[in-house]
Design a protein around this motif. Sequence first.
Motif, PDB file in Angstrom:
ATOM      1  N   ILE A   8       1.029  -1.412  -0.130  1.00  0.00           N
ATOM      2  CA  ILE A   8      -0.049  -0.144  -0.308  1.00  0.00           C
ATOM      3  C   ILE A   8       1.435   1.386  -0.212  1.00  0.00           C
ATOM      4  O   ILE A   8       2.101   1.084   0.505  1.00  0.00           O
ATOM      5  N   GLU A   9       0.512   2.000  -0.882  1.00  0.00           N
ATOM      6  CA  GLU A   9       1.579   3.345  -0.770  1.00  0.00           C
ATOM      7  C   GLU A   9       0.459   4.468  -1.279  1.00  0.00           C
ATOM      8  O   GLU A   9      -0.148   4.439  -2.171  1.00  0.00           O
ATOM      9  N   LEU A  10       0.702   5.893  -0.397  1.00  0.00           N
ATOM     10  CA  LEU A  10       0.194   6.659  -0.795  1.00  0.00           C
ATOM     11  C   LEU A  10       0.408   7.231  -2.126  1.00  0.00           C
ATOM     12  O   LEU A  10       1.993   8.112  -1.854  1.00  0.00           O
ATOM     13  N   SER A  49      -2.479   6.336  -8.990  1.00  0.00           N
ATOM     14  CA  SER A  49      -3.198   5.063  -8.746  1.00  0.00           C
ATOM     15  C   SER A  49      -4.293   4.175  -8.828  1.00  0.00           C
ATOM     16  O   SER A  49      -4.487   4.220  -9.862  1.00  0.00           O
ATOM     17  N   ASP A  53      -9.156   6.308  -0.899  1.00  0.00           N
ATOM     18  CA  ASP A  53      -9.917   6.659  -0.026  1.00  0.00           C
ATOM     19  C   ASP A  53     -11.237   6.849  -0.102  1.00  0.00           C
ATOM     20  O   ASP A  53     -11.256   8.208  -0.243  1.00  0.00           O
ATOM     21  N   TYR A  60      -3.938   6.544  -3.316  1.00  0.00           N
ATOM     22  CA  TYR A  60      -3.532   4.619  -2.956  1.00  0.00           C
ATOM     23  C   TYR A  60      -2.933   4.153  -4.236  1.00  0.00           C
ATOM     24  O   TYR A  60      -3.834   3.630  -5.183  1.00  0.00           O
TER      25      TYR A  60
END
Length: 129
Positions: A8-10, A49, A53, A60
Amino acid sequence: MIYDLMYIELKTGYSDDGPAWIGYVKTSQSKKTIYFNDHAFQKYIGNYSNYIDVETGDEYWISGLKRRESNRHWAGHGKIMIDQRAVKEYLSLIGEKELSSNLFEVVEIEDKFPIERIRKILNKKDSDK
């Protein structure tokens, strides 16, 4: 609910250098919603992405794990935080005996899956239509 180990990467506000984690997620039965670290994500098509969210609108990148430790985008930098409970499984996946300390930081990630809170939000959105 299905538990999976995922990356998981913002992306919002960070491009390829956002905070990143490897940890256990829960997915809804329909697999439309992923729960991780007190957040809920739904499929989204953005420039860099693939999930958004549900509560904040932050974008993300969420994916399965790669065997070559190349989970981060090639242009990205920064350590990936990995749940201490996932280290053994991840090492087995990549065929290594230990984590590279310049790529990973072992952390404790609490299982907080906001299923009921998100269900209320999504039901409200549906009723507002």
